[in-house]
Scaffold this active site. Structure first.
Site, PDB file in Angstrom:
ATOM      1  N   ASP A 100       0.781  -1.235   0.000  1.00  0.00           N
ATOM      2  CA  ASP A 100       0.000   0.000   0.000  1.00  0.00           C
ATOM      3  C   ASP A 100       0.813   1.285   0.000  1.00  0.00           C
ATOM      4  OD1 ASP A 100       1.125  -0.037   2.481  1.00  0.00           O
ATOM      5  OD2 ASP A 100      -0.698  -0.597   3.557  1.00  0.00           O
ATOM      6  N   GLU A 122      -0.541  -9.073  -1.172  1.00  0.00           N
ATOM      7  CA  GLU A 122      -1.118  -8.475   0.063  1.00  0.00           C
ATOM      8  C   GLU A 122      -2.263  -7.520  -0.316  1.00  0.00           C
ATOM      9  OE1 GLU A 122       1.398  -7.257   3.739  1.00  0.00           O
ATOM     10  OE2 GLU A 122       0.365  -5.430   3.160  1.00  0.00           O
ATOM     11  N   GLU A 136      -2.160   5.201   3.096  1.00  0.00           N
ATOM     12  CA  GLU A 136      -2.101   3.801   2.624  1.00  0.00           C
ATOM     13  C   GLU A 136      -3.466   3.231   2.246  1.00  0.00           C
ATOM     14  OE1 GLU A 136      -0.544   4.979   5.295  1.00  0.00           O
ATOM     15  OE2 GLU A 136       1.587   4.616   4.961  1.00  0.00           O
ATOM     16  N   HIS A 218       6.076   4.721  13.013  1.00  0.00           N
ATOM     17  CA  HIS A 218       6.392   5.624  11.898  1.00  0.00           C
ATOM     18  C   HIS A 218       5.174   6.181  11.175  1.00  0.00           C
ATOM     19  CE1 HIS A 218       5.191   2.952   8.643  1.00  0.00           C
ATOM     20  NE2 HIS A 218       5.596   1.969   9.421  1.00  0.00           N
ATOM     21  N   ARG A 220       2.346   8.115   9.353  1.00  0.00           N
ATOM     22  CA  ARG A 220       2.150   9.537   9.078  1.00  0.00           C
ATOM     23  C   ARG A 220       0.961  10.105   9.835  1.00  0.00           C
ATOM     24  NH1 ARG A 220       4.704  11.701   4.002  1.00  0.00           N
ATOM     25  NH2 ARG A 220       6.091  10.036   3.404  1.00  0.00           N
ATOM     26  N   HIS A 250      12.811   4.889  12.973  1.00  0.00           N
ATOM     27  CA  HIS A 250      12.610   5.057  11.525  1.00  0.00           C
ATOM     28  C   HIS A 250      13.304   6.344  11.060  1.00  0.00           C
ATOM     29  CE1 HIS A 250      10.397   5.611   7.749  1.00  0.00           C
ATOM     30  NE2 HIS A 250       9.938   4.377   7.861  1.00  0.00           N
TER      31      HIS A 250
HETATM   32  C1  UD1 Z   1       6.679   4.730   3.736  1.00  0.00           C
HETATM   33  C2  UD1 Z   1       5.274   4.350   3.262  1.00  0.00           C
HETATM   34  C3  UD1 Z   1       4.501   3.637   4.358  1.00  0.00           C
HETATM   35  C4  UD1 Z   1       5.300   2.457   4.900  1.00  0.00           C
HETATM   36  C5  UD1 Z   1       6.668   2.943   5.342  1.00  0.00           C
HETATM   37  C6  UD1 Z   1       7.505   1.768   5.766  1.00  0.00           C
HETATM   38  C7  UD1 Z   1       4.166   5.794   1.637  1.00  0.00           C
HETATM   39  C8  UD1 Z   1       3.297   6.957   1.441  1.00  0.00           C
HETATM   40  N1  UD1 Z   1       4.534   5.537   2.907  1.00  0.00           N
HETATM   41  O1  UD1 Z   1       6.525   5.706   4.747  1.00  0.00           O
HETATM   42  O2  UD1 Z   1       3.268   3.164   3.861  1.00  0.00           O
HETATM   43  O3  UD1 Z   1       4.597   1.911   5.998  1.00  0.00           O
HETATM   44  O4  UD1 Z   1       7.329   3.587   4.230  1.00  0.00           O
HETATM   45  O5  UD1 Z   1       8.633   2.167   6.473  1.00  0.00           O
HETATM   46  O6  UD1 Z   1       4.505   5.136   0.700  1.00  0.00           O
HETATM   47  N2  UD1 Z   1      14.303   7.928   4.821  1.00  0.00           N
HETATM   48  C9  UD1 Z   1      15.685   7.852   4.760  1.00  0.00           C
HETATM   49  N3  UD1 Z   1      16.258   6.663   4.402  1.00  0.00           N
HETATM   50  C10 UD1 Z   1      15.541   5.554   4.139  1.00  0.00           C
HETATM   51  C11 UD1 Z   1      14.149   5.617   4.226  1.00  0.00           C
HETATM   52  C12 UD1 Z   1      13.535   6.829   4.546  1.00  0.00           C
HETATM   53  O7  UD1 Z   1      16.365   8.829   4.996  1.00  0.00           O
HETATM   54  O8  UD1 Z   1      16.129   4.504   3.853  1.00  0.00           O
HETATM   55  C13 UD1 Z   1      13.663   9.231   5.168  1.00  0.00           C
HETATM   56  C14 UD1 Z   1      13.769  10.254   4.031  1.00  0.00           C
HETATM   57  O9  UD1 Z   1      13.953  11.525   4.594  1.00  0.00           O
HETATM   58  C15 UD1 Z   1      12.396  10.147   3.366  1.00  0.00           C
HETATM   59  C16 UD1 Z   1      11.526   9.937   4.585  1.00  0.00           C
HETATM   60  O10 UD1 Z   1      12.273   9.032   5.423  1.00  0.00           O
HETATM   61  O11 UD1 Z   1      12.050  11.299   2.616  1.00  0.00           O
HETATM   62  C17 UD1 Z   1      10.147   9.429   4.334  1.00  0.00           C
HETATM   63  O12 UD1 Z   1      10.133   8.293   3.478  1.00  0.00           O
HETATM   64  P1  UD1 Z   1       8.764   7.883   2.725  1.00  0.00           P
HETATM   65  O13 UD1 Z   1       8.959   6.605   2.018  1.00  0.00           O
HETATM   66  O14 UD1 Z   1       8.246   9.042   1.942  1.00  0.00           O
HETATM   67  O15 UD1 Z   1       7.710   7.707   3.899  1.00  0.00           O
HETATM   68  P2  UD1 Z   1       7.692   6.717   5.121  1.00  0.00           P
HETATM   69  O16 UD1 Z   1       7.154   7.490   6.282  1.00  0.00           O
HETATM   70  O17 UD1 Z   1       8.976   6.038   5.228  1.00  0.00           O
HETATM   71  N1  UDP Z   2      12.151  -4.033  10.412  1.00  0.00           N
HETATM   72  C1  UDP Z   2      13.529  -4.160  10.183  1.00  0.00           C
HETATM   73  N2  UDP Z   2      14.375  -3.331  10.867  1.00  0.00           N
HETATM   74  C2  UDP Z   2      13.944  -2.416  11.776  1.00  0.00           C
HETATM   75  C3  UDP Z   2      12.539  -2.290  11.985  1.00  0.00           C
HETATM   76  C4  UDP Z   2      11.683  -3.112  11.287  1.00  0.00           C
HETATM   77  O1  UDP Z   2      13.961  -4.985   9.376  1.00  0.00           O
HETATM   78  O2  UDP Z   2      14.778  -1.698  12.359  1.00  0.00           O
HETATM   79  C5  UDP Z   2      11.229  -4.872   9.625  1.00  0.00           C
HETATM   80  C6  UDP Z   2      10.172  -5.646  10.387  1.00  0.00           C
HETATM   81  O3  UDP Z   2      10.612  -6.932  10.743  1.00  0.00           O
HETATM   82  C7  UDP Z   2       8.991  -5.675   9.415  1.00  0.00           C
HETATM   83  C8  UDP Z   2       9.191  -4.454   8.535  1.00  0.00           C
HETATM   84  O4  UDP Z   2      10.504  -3.978   8.809  1.00  0.00           O
HETATM   85  O5  UDP Z   2       9.039  -6.807   8.557  1.00  0.00           O
HETATM   86  C9  UDP Z   2       8.169  -3.399   8.840  1.00  0.00           C
HETATM   87  O6  UDP Z   2       8.481  -2.238   8.156  1.00  0.00           O
HETATM   88  P1  UDP Z   2       7.877  -0.822   8.533  1.00  0.00           P
HETATM   89  O7  UDP Z   2       7.477  -0.805   9.971  1.00  0.00           O
HETATM   90  O8  UDP Z   2       8.855   0.179   8.058  1.00  0.00           O
HETATM   91  O9  UDP Z   2       6.617  -0.717   7.575  1.00  0.00           O
HETATM   92  P2  UDP Z   2       5.096  -1.223   7.654  1.00  0.00           P
HETATM   93  O10 UDP Z   2       5.107  -2.695   7.818  1.00  0.00           O
HETATM   94  O11 UDP Z   2       4.438  -0.517   8.796  1.00  0.00           O
HETATM   95  O12 UDP Z   2       4.520  -0.771   6.362  1.00  0.00           O
END
Ligand code: UD1
Ligand code: UDP
Length: 375
Positions: A100, A122, A136, A218, A220, A250
Site C-alpha cells: 500500500d 497483500e 495507505e 512511523h 504519518r 525510523h
Molecule cells: C513509507 C510508506 C509507508 C510504509 C513505510 C515503511 C508511503 C506513502 N509511505 O513511509 O506506507 O509503511 O514507508 O517504512 O509510501 N528515509 C531515509 N532513508 C531511508 C528511508 C527513509 O532517509 O532509507 C527518510 C527520508 O527523509 C524520506 C523519509 O524518510 O524522505 C520518508 O520516506 P517515505 O517513504 O516518503 O515515507 P515513510 O514514512 O517512510
Molecule cells: N524491520 C527491520 N528493521 C527495523 C525495523 C523493522 O527490518 O529496524 C522490519 C520488520 O521486521 C517488518 C518491517 O521492517 O518486517 C516493517 O516495516 P515498517 O514498519 O517500516 O513498515 P510497515 O510494515 O508498517 O509498512
C-alpha cells in the site's frame, strides 16, 4: 518445444515491500519458467538495502528516487518520471507490486496506462477509513481497481475484495509472504550460532536481568500529537527498573526529531538506528513483547509467540486482534501505559496472547503466487 520464460518485474520501494517481495523474487528465480527482474524505485534508500542484505539480493534496477523529507506528490512525480519510460520500453509481462505504499500505487497506475497487467501481493487489507492509515488506505484501494490478479493474505482480506466487486476468478488467497520471509531468515539464524554471537555483540547494552520491550513507530497519521503521546508513554514505562526499551528509530525526519528530543538520554531507553532484517528478527526473539504501529511487525510477532500492542485506533490486520494475539492500545498515554503494565504484571494475560499458529500465513505464500502467475 521450450516455452520462453515469463518476465515479471518485481517492483519495490520501501522496507516492508523489500521484505515481502524478496522471497517471491527468489522463488521465481528458482523456476525455469520465470526470468524475474528486481526493481527498486528507491523510495527508501538505506532501509531497503539493509533488508535485502538478509536475502543476499541487490536490485537489478535502482531508480534511486528518494529525497530527504519527500512529500507524497514529489515522490509520485519522481517515480512516474523514472519508471514510466522503462516500463514503456521493456514491456515486462507482469508488474508485481506489494501492499500500500506510493511505490505500489504509482507502479500500478503506470502498468495500467501502459497496458501491462499488475499482480497485487497483500491485496484487500482495509480499515474502511480513508484517513487511517493515511495515505495507505487510498493506495490499497486504488491499486485494487487497476490490478489484474489479487493475492489477499487472509480470508478477511479476500472478503473485502469480493465486497468491492472484484471478480472472484481473479482472486487467490495465498497467506502473507512476510511469513515466508520471516521463517526462512529466522530458521537460518537459529541454525547459526556464530551469527547469533555476532548479534549479541552488536547489542552490548541489552541487560539480561530486564525484560526488553521492542518498539517501532512511523505512521504519518500519528505525526504531531500521536507521536508526542507515544514518546511520553514510553518514558513513563521506562521508569520501571525491571524493563528496558529498544527502539530502532525510523529514518523519516518527522519521526527522528520528536523521538530523539523526548527520549534521548533517558535511562532504560535505547534509541538505535534501523537495523537489518536479521538483526530485527533477533531483537523480536529477545523481546518480552512488542509495541508498534508497523503493519509488518503486527504480522510477524505472532509467529514468534510475542504479544503485540498496536499503537493505533484501527488496524487492517484484525486477524491478530480477533485471535487475541494483538491489542489496539491507540496513541493515548494512558492506554499505552496500561497495556504495557498489563503484559508486564499479569502472566496469565501475557500467556493468552501467545499462540503456535499464525493467522497470517504458513510460509508458502510465494509458491502459491508464482504458480498462479504461470496459469
Ligand atoms: C513509507 C510508506 C509507508 C510504509 C513505510 C515503511 C508511503 C506513502 N509511505 O513511509 O506506507 O509503511 O514507508 O517504512 O509510501 N528515509 C531515509 N532513508 C531511508 C528511508 C527513509 O532517509 O532509507 C527518510 C527520508 O527523509 C524520506 C523519509 O524518510 O524522505 C520518508 O520516506 P517515505 O517513504 O516518503 O515515507 P515513510 O514514512 O517512510
Ligand atoms: N524491520 C527491520 N528493521 C527495523 C525495523 C523493522 O527490518 O529496524 C522490519 C520488520 O521486521 C517488518 C518491517 O521492517 O518486517 C516493517 O516495516 P515498517 O514498519 O517500516 O513498515 P510497515 O510494515 O508498517 O509498512
Amino acid at each position: 518445444m521450450k516455452l520462453s520464460p515469463i518476465r515479471p518485474w518485481i517492483i519495490l520501494g520501501t522496507r516492508p515491500e523489500a521484505i515481502k517481495l524478496a522471497p517471491l523474487f527468489m522463488t521465481m528465480r528458482n523456476m525455469d519458467r520465470f526470468a524475474p527482474v528486481l526493481v527498486s524505485t528507491g523510495q527508501h534508500q538505506s532501509m531497503v538495502r539493509d533488508v535485502l542484505k538478509a536475502f543476499d539480493l541487490t536490485p537489478d534496477i535502482d531508480l534511486a528516487v528518494m529525497q530527504p523529507g519527500q512529500t507524497l506528490s514529489l515522490l509520485t512525480r519522481n517515480i512516474i518520471d523514472a519508471l514510466d519510460p522503462l516500463i514503456a520500453e521493456h514491456k515486462p509481462d507482469w508488474l508485481v507490486v506489494q501492499g500500500d505504499t506510493t511505490t505500489t500505487f504509482v507502479t500500478s497506475l503506470i502498468g495500467f496506462y501502459n497496458h501491462i497487467p499488475v499482480a497485487h501481493v497483500e491485496a484487500g487489507l482495509r480499515t474502511g477509513d480513508l484517513m487511517r492509515p493515511w495515505p495507505e488506505e487510498a493506495n490499497r484501494r486504488l491499486t485494487s481497481i487497476v490490478a489484474r490478479r489479487h493475492y489477499p493474505p487472509t480470508d478477511l482480506a479476500r472478503d473485502n475484495l469480493l465486497r468491492e466487486g472484484i471478480d472472484p476468478k481473479n482472486i487467490v488467497m495465498t497467506g502473507n509472504t512476510v511469513i515466508d520471509a520471516l521463517l526462512s531468515v529466522s530458521k537460518r539464524l537459529d541454525a547459526d550460532p556464530s551469527a547469533q554471537a555476532q548479534l549479541l555483540a552488536r547489542f552490548p547494552f541489552l541487560d539480561p536481568a530486564r525484560r526488553m520491550i521492542l518498539v517501532t513507530g512511523h505512521r504519518r497519521e500519528s505525526f504531531g500529537e500521536g507521536f508526542r503521546n507515544i514518546c511520553t508513554a514510553l518514558a513513563e514505562i521506562a521508569e520501571r527498573d525491571d524493563v528496558q526499551i529498544v527502539y530502532p528509530v525510523h529514518l523519516n525526519p518527522n519521526v527522528q526529531g520528536i523521538v530523539h528530543e523526548t527520549l534521548g538520554g533517558k535511562t532504560n531507553v535505547h534509541l538505535i538506528a534501523p537495523v537489518d532484517y536479521e538483526a530485527f528478527i533477533y531483537l523480536m526473539k529477545h523481546s518480552y513483547f512488542i509495541l508498534t504501529d508497523s503493519g509488518g511487525v503486527q504480522e510477524e510477532a505472532p509467529s514468534l509467540r510475542r504479544p503485540v500492542l498496536v499503537m493505533r485506533d484501527t488496524s487492517e490486520r484484525m486477524e491478530a486482534v480477533n485471535a487475541g494475539l494483538a491489542r489496539l492500545v491507540s496513541t493515548s498515554v494512558q492506554t499505552i501505559v496500561a497495556g504495557a503494565y498489563m503484559l508486564l504484571d499479569n502472566p496469565a494475560a501475557y500467556a493468552k496472547m501467545q499462540s503456535d499458529i499464525s493467522p497470517f500465513g504458513d510460509g508458502r505464500a510465494c509458491n502459491r503466487i508464482a504458480e498462479d502467475l504461470l496459469l
